[in-house]
Design a protein around this motif. Structure first.
Motif, short mmCIF file in Angstrom:
data_model
loop_
_atom_site.label_atom_id
_atom_site.label_comp_id
_atom_site.label_asym_id
_atom_site.label_seq_id
_atom_site.Cartn_x
_atom_site.Cartn_y
_atom_site.Cartn_z
N GLU A 106 -6.76 -2.31 -1.19
CA GLU A 106 -7.63 -3.09 -0.29
C GLU A 106 -7.20 -4.57 -0.21
O GLU A 106 -6.92 -5.19 -1.24
N PHE A 107 -7.17 -5.12 1.00
CA PHE A 107 -6.89 -6.54 1.21
C PHE A 107 -7.94 -7.11 2.15
O PHE A 107 -8.50 -6.39 2.96
N SER A 108 -8.19 -8.43 2.01
CA SER A 108 -9.23 -8.96 2.89
C SER A 108 -8.72 -9.90 3.96
O SER A 108 -9.52 -10.46 4.72
N THR A 109 -7.40 -10.10 4.06
CA THR A 109 -6.90 -10.86 5.22
C THR A 109 -5.73 -10.12 5.83
O THR A 109 -5.02 -9.37 5.15
N ALA A 110 -5.53 -10.38 7.10
CA ALA A 110 -4.43 -9.73 7.82
C ALA A 110 -3.09 -10.15 7.23
O ALA A 110 -2.18 -9.34 7.07
N TRP A 119 -8.53 -4.55 5.14
CA TRP A 119 -7.27 -3.86 5.42
C TRP A 119 -6.96 -2.93 4.26
O TRP A 119 -7.02 -3.35 3.09
N LEU A 120 -6.63 -1.68 4.55
CA LEU A 120 -6.37 -0.70 3.50
C LEU A 120 -4.98 -0.12 3.68
O LEU A 120 -4.67 0.45 4.73
N LEU A 121 -4.14 -0.30 2.65
CA LEU A 121 -2.81 0.31 2.69
C LEU A 121 -2.91 1.69 2.07
O LEU A 121 -3.45 1.84 0.97
N VAL A 122 -2.40 2.69 2.74
CA VAL A 122 -2.51 4.07 2.26
C VAL A 122 -1.20 4.45 1.58
O VAL A 122 -0.13 4.35 2.18
N PHE A 123 -1.29 4.86 0.29
CA PHE A 123 -0.09 5.28 -0.44
C PHE A 123 -0.23 6.72 -0.91
O PHE A 123 -1.32 7.16 -1.28
N GLU A 124 0.90 7.42 -0.93
CA GLU A 124 0.94 8.77 -1.51
C GLU A 124 0.78 8.66 -3.02
O GLU A 124 1.02 7.59 -3.61
N ALA A 170 2.67 9.65 -5.26
CA ALA A 170 3.92 9.29 -5.94
C ALA A 170 4.07 7.77 -6.05
O ALA A 170 4.64 7.26 -7.01
N ASP A 171 3.56 7.04 -5.05
CA ASP A 171 3.69 5.59 -5.06
C ASP A 171 2.46 4.88 -5.62
O ASP A 171 2.41 3.65 -5.67
N ALA A 172 1.49 5.66 -6.03
CA ALA A 172 0.21 5.08 -6.45
C ALA A 172 0.37 4.14 -7.63
O ALA A 172 -0.17 3.03 -7.65
N HIS A 173 1.16 4.58 -8.61
CA HIS A 173 1.29 3.78 -9.82
C HIS A 173 1.94 2.43 -9.48
O HIS A 173 1.47 1.37 -9.89
N TRP A 174 2.99 2.49 -8.66
CA TRP A 174 3.67 1.25 -8.27
C TRP A 174 2.71 0.33 -7.53
O TRP A 174 2.66 -0.87 -7.76
N ALA A 175 1.96 0.92 -6.60
CA ALA A 175 1.06 0.11 -5.79
C ALA A 175 0.04 -0.62 -6.65
O ALA A 175 -0.26 -1.80 -6.46
N ARG A 176 -0.50 0.10 -7.61
CA ARG A 176 -1.46 -0.51 -8.53
C ARG A 176 -0.86 -1.68 -9.30
O ARG A 176 -1.47 -2.74 -9.43
N ALA A 177 0.38 -1.50 -9.73
CA ALA A 177 0.98 -2.49 -10.63
C ALA A 177 1.49 -3.71 -9.87
O ALA A 177 1.42 -4.82 -10.38
N ALA A 194 -8.56 -4.60 -4.54
CA ALA A 194 -9.09 -3.44 -5.27
C ALA A 194 -8.24 -2.25 -4.88
O ALA A 194 -7.54 -2.28 -3.86
N VAL A 195 -8.28 -1.21 -5.71
CA VAL A 195 -7.54 0.01 -5.39
C VAL A 195 -8.51 1.17 -5.48
O VAL A 195 -9.26 1.29 -6.44
#
Lengths: 445, 166
Positions: B6-10, B140-145, B147-154, B160-161
Motif C-alpha cells: 500500500e502507498f498513499s501518493t501517486a 495505491w496498491l501494488l499487486v505481487f505474486e 514468489a515476489d512477496a518476500h522481496w516486496a515486504r523487505a 502497509a502490506v
C-alpha cells in the motif's frame, strides 16, 4: 501557472467527499424543493402539451401554410446547439490538453445528453403523424420500402441518433471509475449494488486504466468531428433548400459556431448554479468563468462577422429576394426581434473584453443568459424570416406563436432542468477521478 | 496468495513500481485511483489491448456497411428518381457512412475495452481485501505474486502490506 483547483483542498479524500456530497449528504433546502417543484410542474406542462398535440394534431401550433417549421424546428436547432458545447468542452479540450475541462466535462456532457434529447423530440412532435416516425429508419418491411437517402429528415435521424448514442457512450466511459467510488461510498446496500453493477467491477487496475486512457482519447478525437458534422447536417436542412437566406455556403460553420456559442453560455449558467447549490467553489473557480468568457467573446465576434457577411453577400449577390430578405429583417414586423438578436449576440458580449467583467461570475452569468436568449431569437428568425418572405409574394405571411408553442418551449426547459436536478442527486456532477489527477499534478503530491 | 503493497501518493507508487521492475520482481498490477501514464511499462509483461486497431476496423466496416446499404437500396432494390439525380447520388450518400463509421467505432470501442479488461467482472478475488475499496479513492496498491512477496515486504518501503488469499 493558473491553478484550476482552488485553495482549501488538502487531500484526495476531500475531493471525493465534496464531489459525492450532493448524493450521499444532500442539502435539501426549501430552495431546492421549490426549484424541483417548479421544474416538475413545467415537465407536467410539457407532457400535457404533447398529449394534447397527439390528440389534436399540429394545428394547435402557430404553424401556417407558409411558415411550416415555426417554433418546433427552431427550438430543435437551438436545443441541439446547446447540447454541442458539452461535447466540445469534453472532447475538444481533452484533445488539446486544456486542464480546465476537468471540473466542467461531466455536467457539460450530461447537459449534452439532456439537451440533445430535448432537441430530438421536437422534429418528432412536428411530424404530422409522429407514430410513423419509424418510417425514416431502414428496417425490413412487407412493402419493400426504403428511406429516401437524399432527404434532410433522414440525415437528421442519422446525425442526431448517432450523436445521442455516441455521447452516452463517451459519458459512460468517463463515469465508470466514479461509479466505483459510489459503489464504496453510497449509503444504502441497494444503492451500493446498483452503482456496483454499473461500475462493471472496476477496481482501478493500471492495465485497465492504460487501455481506458487510450480508448477515451480516441473517443474524444472522434467526438469533435462528430459534433461538427451534426450541426453541419442540421444546417443542411436549411442550406440544401433553394430559399433566400438559407441556400448559403456559410451555413454549416455558422451553425457550428452558433452551437458552441449558445452551449458555452448554457454551461456558464449550469456551472454557476452547481457551484452555488453544491458548494463546488474549489472546483469551479473564477478562472473557469474567465476562460469561458474568452470563448464566448471569440464566438460572439465570429457570429458578428457571419451576420455581416450575410448582409454583404445579399447585397453583392444582387438577387432581389435575398436583398429583400435583409431589408425585411431590418424593417419588417420581426425587426424588434432582429435588433434584440444583434444586441444580445454581438454587442452585449463585447463587455467580455474586460478582465474585470470576465472575472465577475454574476456578470458572466447575466451575459450568458442574454446570449442564450439572443441565440434563441437567431434560430427563430432563421426559420421565420425566410419562410415569411420567399419567392412567392402571394404566400407572404408572418408567424404568431400560440399558447401551445410557448407551453412546449417552456415545458422542455422545465424538463431539462428537472432531469438535471435528478442527475445531480444520483451521479457525481464532477469527475472525481479527473479532479484527483489534476490535484496531484498541481500540488505535486 | 497475493500481496498488496500500500502507498498513499501517486509518486511513491510510481517510484515503487519502477524500483520493483529494476530489481527483477515486477508488480503484476497496480490498483490506482488515477491513471498513471507510462507506469504500465514497468509491470510484469502482459498483452496490451490494441483498442485503436479494433476501433479502426469497426469504423471501416461500419462505414462501408452504411454505404452499401444506401447503394443497394437506392440503386438495386428501390430506385427512385428524385430531381433527376443519379441513382447512386454519392455526395448525398456521404453522411450515413460517416455517422455509421463513428457510431460503430464508439460502440465497438466500449465493448472492446470491456472485453480487453475482462469487465464486467463484479467480483474479483482481490476484493476480498478490505483495503481494495480505497484503491478507487485515495490509495495505491501494488499487486505481487507470492514468489515476489518476500522481496516486496523487505525492500519497497510500503505504508502497509496486505495478504489476499485467492
Amino acid at each position: 501557472m493558473t491553478r484550476w483547483i482552488g485553495e482549501g483542498i488538502d487531500s484526495l479524500e476531500e475531493i471525493d467527499a465534496r464531489v459525492i456530497a450532493p448524493i450521499v449528504a444532500p442539502r435539501l433546502t426549501w430552495r431546492w424543493w421549490l426549484a424541483f417543484a417548479f421544474s416538475g410542474s413545467l415537465t407536467l406542462l410539457m407532457i400535457g402539451t404533447v398529449t394534447w398535440l397527439f390528440v389534436h394534431g399540429i394545428g394547435i401550433f402557430g404553424n401556417n401554410t407558409t411558415i411550416v417549421w415555426g417554433f418546433p424546428i427552431a427550438n430543435y436547432v437551438w436545443w441541439l446547439g446547446i447540447g454541442h458545447a458539452g461535447t466540445l468542452i469534453s472532447a475538444l479540450l481533452l484533445v488539446t490538453r486544456q486542464k480546465w475541462r476537468g471540473s466542467l466535462n461531466r455536467f457539460a456532457e450530461t447537459m449534452t445528453l439532456f439537451a440533445a434529447s430535448m432537441a430530438g423530440l421536437f422534429p418528432i412532435f412536428h411530424l404530422g403523424r409522429p407514430y410513423y416516425l419509424y418510417w425514416i429508419v431502414p428496417y425490413p418491411n412487407v412493402q419493400g420500402l426504403w428511406p429516401q437517402w437524399r432527404s434532410a429528415l433522414v440525415w437528421d435521424l442519422w446525425a442526431v441518433g448517432t450523436y445521442i448514442t455516441f455521447s452516452a457512450l463517451f459519458w459512460y466511459a468517463g463515469l465508470i471509475p466514479d461509479l466505483a467510488l459510489l459503489r464504496e461510498r453510497a449509503k444504502t446496500r441497494l444503492a451500493r449494488r446498483i452503482y456496483g453493477v454499473f461500475a462493471l467491477g472496476w477496481r482501478g487496475s493500471l492495465k485497465h486504466w492504460e487501455v481506458h486512457t487510450r480508448f477515451y482519447r480516441y473517443m474524444a478525437a472522434l467526438a469533435v468531428p462528430l459534433v461538427v458534422s451534426v450541426h453541419s447536417i442540421i444546417s443542411l436542412d436549411f442550406a440544401a433548400s433553394l430559399e433566400p437566406g438559407w441556400s448559403d455556403t456559410i451555413y454549416p460553420p455558422y451553425f457550428v459556431v452558433g452551437a458552441l456559442y449558445s452551449g458555452f453560455a448554457m454551461v456558464v449558467v449550469l456551472a454557476a448554479a452547481l457551484r452555488w447549490a453544491c458548494s463546488f467553489e474549489p472546483f469551479i473557480t473564477v478562472n473557469h468563468f474567465e476562460m469561458i468568457g474568452r470563448v464566448l467573446l471569440m464566438a460572439s465576434i465570429i457570429m458578428g462577422v457571419s451576420y455581416a457577411s450575410e448582409w454583404l453577400w445579399s447585397w453583392y449577390g444582387g438577387e432581389r429576394p435575398e436583398r429583400h430578405l435583409v431589408a425585411f429583417l431590418f424593417t419588417g414586423p420581426y425587426a424588434p426581434l432582429y435588433y434584440c438578436q444583434l444586441l444580445f449576440n454581438v454587442v452585449v458580449p463585447q463587455a467580455l473584453w474586460f478582465r474585470r467583467v470576465r472575472s465577475n461570475i454574476a456578470a458572466v452569468v447575466i451575459i450568458s443568459i442574454v446570449i442564450n436568449i439572443g441565440m434563441w431569437l437567431e434560430r427563430i428568425l432563421i426559420v421565420w424570416a425566410t419562410l415569411s418572405r420567399d419567392y412567392l409574394p402571394s404566400a407572404w405571411r408572418i408567424f404568431l406563436p400560440t399558447f401551445w408553442d410557448w407551453a412546449l418551449l417552456f415545458g422542455s426547459l422545465g424538463a431539462f432542468m428537472f432531469l438535471f436536478m435528478l442527475f445531480v442527486r444520483v451521479l457525481p456532477a464532477l469527475p472525481a477521478h479527473e479532479l484527483r489527477k489534476l490535484w496531484i499534478e498541481e500540488r505535486g503530491a | 496468495m497475493t500481496v498488496l503493497a500500500e502507498f498513499s501518493t501517486a509518486q511513491a507508487a510510481t517510484d515503487a513500481v519502477a524500483a520493483a521492475s529494476r530489481a527483477g520482481h515486477p508488480a503484476r498490477d497496480v490498483l490506482s485511483p488515477v491513471p498513471l501514464e507510462g507506469t504500465a511499462e514497468h509491470l510484469a509483461p502482459y498483452a496490451k489491448g490494441k483498442i485503436g486497431w479494433v476501433m479502426f476496423v469497426a469504423g471501416a466496416v461500419g462505414g462501408l456497411a452504411g454505404w452499401f446499404m444506401q447503394w443497394y437500396s437506392a440503386v438495386v432494390d428501390y430506385p427512385i428518381i428524385s430531381g433527376g439525380r443519379p441513382m447512386n447520388s454519392w455526395p448525398a450518400f456521404l453522411l450515413v457512412p460517416y455517422e455509421a463509421a463513428i457510431l460503430s467505432m464508439g460502440v465497438v470501442g466500449l465493448l472492446g475495452w470491456m472485453w480487453m479488461c475482462g469487465l464486467p467482472k463484479l467480483f474479483h478475488p482481490l476484493f476480498a481485501a478490505p483495503i481494495v475499496e480505497r484503491a478507487v479513492q485515495d490509495k495505491w496498491l501494488l499487486v505481487f505474486e507470492s514468489a515476489d512477496a518476500h522481496w516486496a515486504r523487505a525492500h519497497l518501503g510500503a505504508d502497509a502490506v496486505h495478504e489476499v488469499r485467492e
